[in-house]
Motif scaffolding. Structure first.
Motif, PDB file in Angstrom:
ATOM      1  N   GLN A  38       0.692  -1.205   0.040  1.00 46.96           N
ATOM      2  CA  GLN A  38      -0.042  -0.087   0.063  1.00 46.96           C
ATOM      3  C   GLN A  38       0.935   1.416   0.045  1.00 46.96           C
ATOM      4  O   GLN A  38       0.623   2.200  -0.634  1.00 46.96           O
ATOM      5  CB  GLN A  38      -0.787  -0.064   1.395  1.00 46.96           C
ATOM      6  CG  GLN A  38      -2.100  -1.140   1.167  1.00 46.96           C
ATOM      7  CD  GLN A  38      -2.792  -0.944   2.413  1.00 46.96           C
ATOM      8  OE1 GLN A  38      -2.117  -1.054   3.473  1.00 46.96           O
ATOM      9  NE2 GLN A  38      -4.096  -1.208   2.572  1.00 46.96           N
ATOM     10  N   LEU A  39       1.966   1.260   0.832  1.00 47.98           N
ATOM     11  CA  LEU A  39       2.948   2.240   0.812  1.00 47.98           C
ATOM     12  C   LEU A  39       3.516   2.456  -0.563  1.00 47.98           C
ATOM     13  O   LEU A  39       3.534   3.653  -0.998  1.00 47.98           O
ATOM     14  CB  LEU A  39       3.942   2.013   1.913  1.00 47.98           C
ATOM     15  CG  LEU A  39       5.077   3.018   1.891  1.00 47.98           C
ATOM     16  CD1 LEU A  39       4.580   4.411   2.394  1.00 47.98           C
ATOM     17  CD2 LEU A  39       6.302   2.713   2.656  1.00 47.98           C
ATOM     18  N   VAL A  40       3.841   1.687  -1.216  1.00 52.51           N
ATOM     19  CA  VAL A  40       4.328   1.794  -2.770  1.00 52.51           C
ATOM     20  C   VAL A  40       3.260   2.269  -3.635  1.00 52.51           C
ATOM     21  O   VAL A  40       3.647   3.230  -4.357  1.00 52.51           O
ATOM     22  CB  VAL A  40       4.796   0.377  -3.176  1.00 52.51           C
ATOM     23  CG1 VAL A  40       5.113   0.470  -4.821  1.00 52.51           C
ATOM     24  CG2 VAL A  40       6.053  -0.018  -2.377  1.00 52.51           C
ATOM     25  N   GLU A  41       1.926   2.112  -3.318  1.00 52.45           N
ATOM     26  CA  GLU A  41       1.192   2.585  -4.292  1.00 52.45           C
ATOM     27  C   GLU A  41       1.099   4.140  -4.130  1.00 52.45           C
ATOM     28  O   GLU A  41       0.985   4.816  -5.237  1.00 52.45           O
ATOM     29  CB  GLU A  41      -0.349   2.097  -3.948  1.00 52.45           C
ATOM     30  CG  GLU A  41      -0.869   0.869  -4.502  1.00 52.45           C
ATOM     31  CD  GLU A  41      -2.075   0.491  -3.841  1.00 52.45           C
ATOM     32  OE1 GLU A  41      -3.053   1.364  -3.750  1.00 52.45           O
ATOM     33  OE2 GLU A  41      -2.179  -0.800  -3.349  1.00 52.45           O
ATOM     34  N   HIS A  42       1.320   4.596  -2.880  1.00 52.75           N
ATOM     35  CA  HIS A  42       1.281   6.122  -2.746  1.00 52.75           C
ATOM     36  C   HIS A  42       2.662   6.964  -2.877  1.00 52.75           C
ATOM     37  O   HIS A  42       2.800   7.859  -3.465  1.00 52.75           O
ATOM     38  CB  HIS A  42       0.932   6.337  -1.421  1.00 52.75           C
ATOM     39  CG  HIS A  42      -0.910   6.050  -1.266  1.00 52.75           C
ATOM     40  ND1 HIS A  42      -1.584   6.688  -1.125  1.00 52.75           N
ATOM     41  CD2 HIS A  42      -1.026   4.719  -0.685  1.00 52.75           C
ATOM     42  CE1 HIS A  42      -2.913   5.999  -1.044  1.00 52.75           C
ATOM     43  NE2 HIS A  42      -2.387   4.751  -0.583  1.00 52.75           N
ATOM     44  N   LEU A  43       3.706   5.962  -2.861  1.00 54.02           N
ATOM     45  CA  LEU A  43       4.988   6.780  -2.886  1.00 54.02           C
ATOM     46  C   LEU A  43       5.888   6.398  -4.358  1.00 54.02           C
ATOM     47  O   LEU A  43       6.668   7.119  -4.379  1.00 54.02           O
ATOM     48  CB  LEU A  43       5.868   5.779  -1.767  1.00 54.02           C
ATOM     49  CG  LEU A  43       7.258   6.208  -1.383  1.00 54.02           C
ATOM     50  CD1 LEU A  43       7.162   7.750  -1.015  1.00 54.02           C
ATOM     51  CD2 LEU A  43       7.895   5.482  -0.267  1.00 54.02           C
ATOM     52  N   ARG A  44       5.150   5.496  -5.076  1.00 53.99           N
ATOM     53  CA  ARG A  44       5.720   5.422  -6.417  1.00 53.99           C
ATOM     54  C   ARG A  44       6.065   6.312  -7.288  1.00 53.99           C
ATOM     55  O   ARG A  44       7.328   6.405  -7.988  1.00 53.99           O
ATOM     56  CB  ARG A  44       4.729   4.223  -7.234  1.00 53.99           C
ATOM     57  CG  ARG A  44       5.238   4.023  -8.434  1.00 53.99           C
ATOM     58  CD  ARG A  44       4.004   3.088  -8.952  1.00 53.99           C
ATOM     59  NE  ARG A  44       4.331   1.750  -8.358  1.00 53.99           N
ATOM     60  CZ  ARG A  44       3.255   0.954  -7.964  1.00 53.99           C
ATOM     61  NH1 ARG A  44       1.999   1.229  -7.923  1.00 53.99           N
ATOM     62  NH2 ARG A  44       3.510  -0.432  -7.705  1.00 53.99           N
ATOM     63  N   ASP A  45       5.413   7.484  -7.196  1.00 53.92           N
ATOM     64  CA  ASP A  45       5.808   8.502  -8.109  1.00 53.92           C
ATOM     65  C   ASP A  45       6.362   9.871  -7.229  1.00 53.92           C
ATOM     66  O   ASP A  45       6.347  11.027  -7.760  1.00 53.92           O
ATOM     67  CB  ASP A  45       4.522   9.005  -8.920  1.00 53.92           C
ATOM     68  CG  ASP A  45       3.342   9.614  -7.716  1.00 53.92           C
ATOM     69  OD1 ASP A  45       3.333   9.032  -6.695  1.00 53.92           O
ATOM     70  OD2 ASP A  45       2.640  10.585  -8.098  1.00 53.92           O
ATOM     71  N   PRO A  66      11.646   4.386  -7.615  1.00 49.72           N
ATOM     72  CA  PRO A  66      12.912   4.743  -8.126  1.00 49.72           C
ATOM     73  C   PRO A  66      13.282   6.205  -8.325  1.00 49.72           C
ATOM     74  O   PRO A  66      14.366   6.835  -8.194  1.00 49.72           O
ATOM     75  CB  PRO A  66      12.971   4.273  -9.643  1.00 49.72           C
ATOM     76  CG  PRO A  66      11.531   3.875 -10.068  1.00 49.72           C
ATOM     77  CD  PRO A  66      10.755   3.690  -8.790  1.00 49.72           C
ATOM     78  N   LYS A  67      11.948   6.919  -8.106  1.00 59.23           N
ATOM     79  CA  LYS A  67      12.119   8.565  -8.203  1.00 59.23           C
ATOM     80  C   LYS A  67      12.570   9.252  -6.601  1.00 59.23           C
ATOM     81  O   LYS A  67      12.987  10.165  -6.326  1.00 59.23           O
ATOM     82  CB  LYS A  67      10.889   9.079  -8.534  1.00 59.23           C
ATOM     83  CG  LYS A  67      10.653   9.258  -9.961  1.00 59.23           C
ATOM     84  CD  LYS A  67       9.016   9.829 -10.378  1.00 59.23           C
ATOM     85  CE  LYS A  67       9.390  11.237 -10.117  1.00 59.23           C
ATOM     86  NZ  LYS A  67       8.131  11.716 -10.435  1.00 59.23           N
ATOM     87  N   LEU A  68      12.435   7.926  -5.582  1.00 62.64           N
ATOM     88  CA  LEU A  68      12.473   8.416  -4.397  1.00 62.64           C
ATOM     89  C   LEU A  68      14.076   9.047  -3.982  1.00 62.64           C
ATOM     90  O   LEU A  68      14.939   8.115  -4.243  1.00 62.64           O
ATOM     91  CB  LEU A  68      11.966   7.379  -3.262  1.00 62.64           C
ATOM     92  CG  LEU A  68      12.038   7.797  -1.826  1.00 62.64           C
ATOM     93  CD1 LEU A  68      10.751   8.848  -1.635  1.00 62.64           C
ATOM     94  CD2 LEU A  68      11.637   6.404  -0.992  1.00 62.64           C
ATOM     95  N   LYS A  69      14.236  10.184  -3.221  1.00 65.92           N
ATOM     96  CA  LYS A  69      15.698  10.716  -3.092  1.00 65.92           C
ATOM     97  C   LYS A  69      15.862  11.070  -1.624  1.00 65.92           C
ATOM     98  O   LYS A  69      17.045  10.960  -1.092  1.00 65.92           O
ATOM     99  CB  LYS A  69      15.816  11.944  -3.868  1.00 65.92           C
ATOM    100  CG  LYS A  69      15.800  11.889  -5.348  1.00 65.92           C
ATOM    101  CD  LYS A  69      15.863  13.194  -5.950  1.00 65.92           C
ATOM    102  CE  LYS A  69      15.282  13.070  -7.328  1.00 65.92           C
ATOM    103  NZ  LYS A  69      13.880  13.065  -7.552  1.00 65.92           N
ATOM    104  N   ILE A  70      14.960  10.890  -0.829  1.00 66.29           N
ATOM    105  CA  ILE A  70      14.982  11.129   0.518  1.00 66.29           C
ATOM    106  C   ILE A  70      13.683  10.814   1.386  1.00 66.29           C
ATOM    107  O   ILE A  70      12.752  10.973   1.009  1.00 66.29           O
ATOM    108  CB  ILE A  70      15.174  12.797   0.991  1.00 66.29           C
ATOM    109  CG1 ILE A  70      15.207  12.903   2.394  1.00 66.29           C
ATOM    110  CG2 ILE A  70      14.156  13.807   0.181  1.00 66.29           C
ATOM    111  CD1 ILE A  70      15.490  14.609   2.723  1.00 66.29           C
ATOM    112  N   CYS A  71      14.059  10.216   2.670  1.00 66.05           N
ATOM    113  CA  CYS A  71      13.111   9.816   3.537  1.00 66.05           C
ATOM    114  C   CYS A  71      13.350  10.551   4.693  1.00 66.05           C
ATOM    115  O   CYS A  71      14.494  10.417   5.676  1.00 66.05           O
ATOM    116  CB  CYS A  71      13.030   8.314   3.911  1.00 66.05           C
ATOM    117  SG  CYS A  71      12.381   7.397   2.468  1.00 66.05           S
ATOM    118  N   ALA A  72      12.370  11.437   5.287  1.00 67.74           N
ATOM    119  CA  ALA A  72      12.811  12.355   6.220  1.00 67.74           C
ATOM    120  C   ALA A  72      11.717  11.546   7.643  1.00 67.74           C
ATOM    121  O   ALA A  72      10.515  11.588   7.398  1.00 67.74           O
ATOM    122  CB  ALA A  72      12.607  13.715   6.272  1.00 67.74           C
TER     123      ALA A  72
END
Ligand code: GLV
Length: 326
Positions: A38-45, A66-72
């Protein structure tokens, strides 16, 4: 175009408003604890994520985003991040140190006092209408002032607890840590470095404040509990998994230690069934940093990490700064 970020759990409306000045923000309005899929569905873009300690970022999630650059992370602990996988994929992780130190140390001390003085057990007794006379030994607990306070994990929060114990309650403070503090810091905390064995054997009250990792998994299990005094109390404000909860529940049932105060649990929010029934334990739902000003400061710092990253290419409190150089 503004960078796209996901705020993966509910957070203060003011934090969302602040983030929205800088980013195209998607939120989780129903505050669901999403599965990885479910997280991936929202985080993908998304280009970035605002996470809490309950949001797991592992290699599977990273591979699908693959677009993800930072997790705070809005937490000082970051065992919800597979930080090696993030580094390998060039994703920055940030956390929220310092802003929660004193609030968390306050809570550690509150839990210690509640546990040693049997606060919740006696309150339940009163609320249940069982109090009908004074008794000489009613809920007699153990003293805090003058007792020996043991601290396992002597980072910033451990140091805060040491100072509260030494200066506020005249406690003798001993600690064990991966590395010994320098002499000036030991003097400031009035704390003496001891082996883990001596800590377990000597402490009247043992507080756990070490970070969770594979190395600290079950740092307190049956063998360690067996070394503690039968009159001792144990407080865990660190992370679930540092204590073997099944072994602790058994030790508490058998009164092999006097009592425990637990803010964190293995597999939380589930709690070991025996811990829910045994009387000599104080249980709280992972709230050690939860004062309104501190939670707001944590949210602001996590948001500022995202802003700093997308505007200046760096983090304020980076966990893996090597990805920035690369
Ligand atoms: C809370 O548990 C935190 O790590 O901030």
């Amino acid at each position: 175009m503004k960078p796209k970020i996901l705020v993966a759990r509910a957070v203060f409306p003011e934090t969302i408003a602040y983030l929205s000045q800088h980013f195209d923000v998607e939120t989780n309005p129903s505050d669901e604890a999403w599965t990885g899929a479910q997280l991936v569905e929202h985080l993908r873009d998304k280009d970035g994520a605002f996470t809490t300690g309950s949001v797991r970022i592992d290699d599977e999630v990273l591979a699908a985003c693959p677009k993800l650059k930072i997790c705070a992370n809005m937490a000082v602990g970051y065992n919800n991040f597979d930080i090696d996988a993030m580094s390998a994929r060039g994703v920055l992780g940030t956390n929220t140190p310092d802003v929660l130190t004193e609030t968390t140390a306050d809570f550690g001390f509150a839990l210690l006092m509640a546990t040693a003085r049997r606060l919740t057990e006696s309150e339940h007794y009163l609320r249940a209408g069982k109090w009908n006379k004074w008794s000489y030994d009613m809920f007699a607990g153990s003293d805090i002032h003058g007792a020996t306070l043991g601290i396992l994990g002597m980072g910033r929060i451990g140091q805060g607890i040491a100072k509260r114990g030494a200066y506020g309650f005249g406690m003798k403070v001993i600690y064990h840590n991966r590395s010994r503090l320098d002499a000036a810091m030991e003097a400031e905390c009035k704390a003496r470095y001891v082996s883990k064995e001596e800590l377990l054997k000597t402490a009247d009250h043992l507080v756990l404040v070490l970070p969770y990792s594979a190395a600290s998994h079950h740092s307190i299990g049956a063998a360690e509990l067996a070394q503690m005094k039968p009159t001792a109390t144990l407080v865990n404000i660190a992370r679930g998994g540092i204590v073997d909860d099944a072994a602790l529940a058994q030790a508490l049932c058998e009164k092999r230690i006097a009592a425990a105060g637990l803010d964190v649990f293995e597999g939380e929010p589930k709690v070991h069934a025996d811990l829910l029934t045994v009387p000599n334990v104080v249980l709280t739902p992972h709230i050690a940093s939860s004062s309104v000003p501190t939670r707001k400061a944590m949210a602001k710092l996590a948001a500022d990490n995202l802003i700093e990253f997308f505007s200046k290419g760096r983090g304020l409190t980076p966990l893996n700064p090597q990805v920035l150089k690369a």
